[in-house]
Design a protein around this motif. Sequence first.
Motif, PDB file in Angstrom:
ATOM      1  N   GLY A  10      -9.678 -72.187 -48.899  1.00 50.67           N
ATOM      2  CA  GLY A  10      -8.414 -71.814 -48.259  1.00 50.67           C
ATOM      3  C   GLY A  10      -7.251 -71.953 -49.214  1.00 50.67           C
ATOM      4  O   GLY A  10      -6.379 -71.076 -49.300  1.00 50.67           O
ATOM      5  N   VAL A  13      -7.486 -69.286 -51.960  1.00 52.79           N
ATOM      6  CA  VAL A  13      -7.042 -67.983 -51.451  1.00 52.79           C
ATOM      7  C   VAL A  13      -5.513 -67.917 -51.437  1.00 52.79           C
ATOM      8  O   VAL A  13      -4.923 -66.909 -51.829  1.00 52.79           O
ATOM      9  CB  VAL A  13      -7.634 -67.698 -50.051  1.00 52.79           C
ATOM     10  CG1 VAL A  13      -6.939 -66.535 -49.378  1.00 52.79           C
ATOM     11  CG2 VAL A  13      -9.126 -67.431 -50.164  1.00 52.79           C
ATOM     12  N   ASN A  72     -11.882 -73.845 -44.976  1.00 55.51           N
ATOM     13  CA  ASN A  72     -10.540 -73.966 -44.433  1.00 55.51           C
ATOM     14  C   ASN A  72     -10.373 -75.415 -43.994  1.00 55.51           C
ATOM     15  O   ASN A  72     -11.223 -76.252 -44.316  1.00 55.51           O
ATOM     16  CB  ASN A  72     -10.313 -72.973 -43.287  1.00 55.51           C
ATOM     17  CG  ASN A  72     -11.373 -73.084 -42.207  1.00 55.51           C
ATOM     18  OD1 ASN A  72     -11.760 -74.179 -41.806  1.00 55.51           O
ATOM     19  ND2 ASN A  72     -11.860 -71.946 -41.740  1.00 55.51           N
ATOM     20  N   ASN A 101      -8.104 -65.095 -45.956  1.00 55.54           N
ATOM     21  CA  ASN A 101      -9.366 -65.831 -46.101  1.00 55.54           C
ATOM     22  C   ASN A 101     -10.480 -65.222 -45.245  1.00 55.54           C
ATOM     23  O   ASN A 101     -11.323 -65.920 -44.706  1.00 55.54           O
ATOM     24  CB  ASN A 101      -9.187 -67.320 -45.773  1.00 55.54           C
ATOM     25  CG  ASN A 101     -10.282 -68.178 -46.383  1.00 55.54           C
ATOM     26  OD1 ASN A 101     -11.069 -67.724 -47.196  1.00 55.54           O
ATOM     27  ND2 ASN A 101     -10.338 -69.430 -45.973  1.00 55.54           N
TER      28      ASN A 101
END
Length: 124
Positions: A10, A13, A72, A101
């Motif tokens: 996460g 990204v 995440n 993501n």
Amino acid sequence: WFKESFLDIGEDVMEASDEGKHVMLFMHLTGCPYCYTMVEENIKHAPYTDFIKENFDVIALNIRGDREVALNEEVSLTEKELAERFKVMYTPTIVFLSPENKVVARINGYRSVADFKLVLNYVQ
């Protein structure tokens, strides 16, 4: 020149998105000849290597690895569990992530230099 990641996907990204890039997860198997050829022909020595460096953060993940990967804030698993989650059945498998993501493209197995460039253009 693959990204040295803490495997917080996460965060990777977000960093890539801030730089106008996409994340490319290069899911490989140690000793896989197709993975080696894909890296050599389509990433390291391709006519579009600079394009990859400018537009993608490449993160290598071993599909049998035990390193912890955070997708995440809620989901954290090992490399091999991530491979199972993404249903990786071939190596290399390359997963491209959007700034949100989410998976936007996926390549299963080796691709020719020309075919791989088409996917890179699509994701970019």
